[in-house]
Design a protein around this motif. Sequence first.
Motif, mmCIF file in Angstrom:
data_model
loop_
_atom_site.group_PDB
_atom_site.id
_atom_site.type_symbol
_atom_site.label_atom_id
_atom_site.label_comp_id
_atom_site.label_asym_id
_atom_site.label_seq_id
_atom_site.Cartn_x
_atom_site.Cartn_y
_atom_site.Cartn_z
ATOM 1 N N TYR A 91 0.839 -1.193 0.000
ATOM 2 C CA TYR A 91 0.000 0.000 0.000
ATOM 3 C C TYR A 91 0.881 1.253 0.000
ATOM 4 C CZ TYR A 91 -3.969 -2.994 1.239
ATOM 5 O OH TYR A 91 -4.941 -3.955 1.251
ATOM 6 N N THR A 92 0.347 2.294 -0.602
ATOM 7 C CA THR A 92 1.046 3.583 -0.659
ATOM 8 C C THR A 92 0.210 4.641 0.062
ATOM 9 O OG1 THR A 92 -0.034 4.206 -2.739
ATOM 10 C CG2 THR A 92 2.025 2.943 -2.892
ATOM 11 N N GLU A 93 0.703 5.850 0.074
ATOM 12 C CA GLU A 93 -0.021 6.976 0.671
ATOM 13 C C GLU A 93 -1.410 7.115 0.059
ATOM 14 O OE1 GLU A 93 -0.702 10.214 3.074
ATOM 15 O OE2 GLU A 93 1.253 9.228 3.043
ATOM 16 N N PRO B 113 -7.567 3.564 6.680
ATOM 17 C CA PRO B 113 -7.510 2.932 8.008
ATOM 18 C C PRO B 113 -7.754 1.430 7.979
ATOM 19 C CG PRO B 113 -9.453 4.352 7.790
ATOM 20 C CD PRO B 113 -8.582 4.636 6.625
ATOM 21 N N VAL B 114 -8.628 0.947 7.082
ATOM 22 C CA VAL B 114 -8.869 -0.491 6.989
ATOM 23 C C VAL B 114 -7.626 -1.195 6.448
ATOM 24 C CG1 VAL B 114 -10.215 -2.293 5.826
ATOM 25 C CG2 VAL B 114 -11.367 -0.260 6.742
ATOM 26 N N GLU B 115 -7.000 -0.620 5.417
ATOM 27 C CA GLU B 115 -5.792 -1.212 4.841
ATOM 28 C C GLU B 115 -4.649 -1.215 5.851
ATOM 29 O OE1 GLU B 115 -8.579 -0.336 1.842
ATOM 30 O OE2 GLU B 115 -7.647 1.110 3.208
ATOM 31 N N LEU B 116 -4.578 -0.158 6.667
ATOM 32 C CA LEU B 116 -3.560 -0.119 7.715
ATOM 33 C C LEU B 116 -3.816 -1.214 8.748
ATOM 34 C CD1 LEU B 116 -1.092 1.280 8.959
ATOM 35 C CD2 LEU B 116 -2.675 2.827 10.154
ATOM 36 N N GLN C 36 -2.098 -8.975 6.088
ATOM 37 C CA GLN C 36 -3.015 -9.290 4.994
ATOM 38 C C GLN C 36 -3.157 -8.088 4.056
ATOM 39 O OE1 GLN C 36 -4.047 -12.300 4.443
ATOM 40 N NE2 GLN C 36 -5.474 -13.075 5.963
ATOM 41 N N GLY C 37 -3.443 -8.395 2.791
ATOM 42 C CA GLY C 37 -3.769 -7.342 1.826
ATOM 43 C C GLY C 37 -2.587 -6.809 1.052
ATOM 44 N N PHE C 38 -1.375 -7.260 1.337
ATOM 45 C CA PHE C 38 -0.194 -6.815 0.596
ATOM 46 C C PHE C 38 0.745 -8.011 0.441
ATOM 47 C CE2 PHE C 38 0.915 -6.628 4.985
ATOM 48 C CZ PHE C 38 2.284 -6.832 5.073
#
Length: 595
Positions: free
Chosen positions: A424-426, A431-434, A441-443
Amino acid sequence: MKERQTSTNRKSVKKANKLGRLLLILFVFAGIFGGLFFRIGYIKTVHGEEYSQKVKQHRVAQSDSVISAMRGSILDRNGNILAESTRVYNVILDSKVIREAGEEKMNATVEALCTNLEIEEEAVTQYLTEEYANSRYKRLPEGRKISASVKEKLEKAISDGKAIGYWFEDEEQRSYPNDSLAAHVLGFNGNYGVEQVYNEYMVGTPGRQMIVSSEDGSYVEEYIAAQDGANLTLTLDETIQYYMEETLLETMVELNCLHASAIAMNPKTGEVLGLVNYPSFNLNNSQEVIGITDKYTSYYPDPNADEYYQEIWKNFAVNDGYQPGSTYKPIFASIALEEASIGTGTSFVCNGWMNFYDRTIHCAYSKVHGTETIREIIKNSCNVGMTQISEKLGKTAYLKYQDAFGIGQYTGIDLVGEAAGIIYTEETMGPVELATTSYGQGFNVTPIQLITAFSAVINGGELLQPYVVKQVTDPSGNLILQNDKTVVRYPISKETSSKMKEYLKDVVEDGSGEAAAIAGYEIGGKTGTAQKGVYEEKKYIASFIGFAPIDDPEIVLLVILDESDNTASKQAAECAGKMLKKILPYMNIYPNTEE
């Protein structure tokens, strides 16, 4: 009038002089050429037959061939040979010379070849027929890649006058004494692995061999020796590599995994001690595969398909990204501690699940952990607790440390085709991705990227560049290139690193990583289970990353099981424990008998 007449007379005299000189030159050349023609006629008439016979006797056949340089050897850190090249030879027949030497000499030559090569007469005589009457170069198929000792016997037959009309070409033969050991690190014949990365050092400089053969069967040889290639000494340890391969293959087959990988590294230096992928292959026959499971066959049923072997030869530990799952929690937690977003006593509450924006986040099996500190969150592998930590840390702070730990970046390892992962990038992180990042998960990261970042968590805060080649030396042993410890950055402090080691010790002693525990040893680590692909498909990657000893880690070990029939990370921890039980005593790290 008189002056004009005088001038005309002078011009006439000059013309006459030039004409005289020209006639004299022509006369001289006519004499020379006349003498030459007379001499040629004399030689042809008096000595023609004699000279013709000499020319015939000295008529030559030439072969000008390149002598390949011997490719450099590859050795493990203790000097054990993992790959080497040997000089072999091809027998070349001069059929014309053999035939014209007479029946007796021809038969003796055939006998010498058949006896020393252990072949039937027909294998040689078929190239001494009328069809090959004028052949000066024929590579004998049954004389391919013979050893130096056989070549010596055949040369002696010629020097003793028993044989005639054959000679030898040099050739290199590459071999790997341990067949499949460290296949994805080594590569084969200049392709993949260190064979490809360090090819320019290993190839050497070719030489030249020119053979001139006369009608009487004698030979003159012009030989320029090849300069052999440089040798590689790896950071790998042959014994550690063997223990890892043996254990991982057993686990891979038992659990019917799609893939399995393991990396062992010295967390103090970045030296890779062992690296394994399954399925694997025999380096001496790259299409002989090892560790094929029913699961793998269901994905790749056709061995004739283009991607079949490409997938096997590919180095999953370096070339592919995956979701690390809970093995990423120590990295995220160390960021929160370093940034002081939380303290060692900050408490969180886990009820087994929590609503978070548009998601419902669960702990494994919806287990309720109650009130927890960061230490307990790591031990319990609590997703709800990590989500609450991510709220306190925030995106800006996390992204700064994501870069500091090298997540989403190339590690610079000296192997082919390293991937950087997908992060993930800026712009893409909310907040969910963080929150999902906090529990892996997710990356995507690569296995080598994860173990490199994790090493910084437990080695005092040094992010190191991993490497597999320790040094490059010429054939005489002179140093050409030396690779040493390289510190890329310092993402966290020694104090944070010390705390994380204690937390990770709890995981193995009394948490999700108990299956990796070994009596008498203090081992730290973290399990991980991550969904892959489309989450609804329920496919998982189970993993464990561990290290020992706790106080001063000498080895960090990552085990990954891709789509095993048992999705529990316990199996990965158990596999790692089996490896460490063999590896630690070998490294002179012994158990505390009192414990």
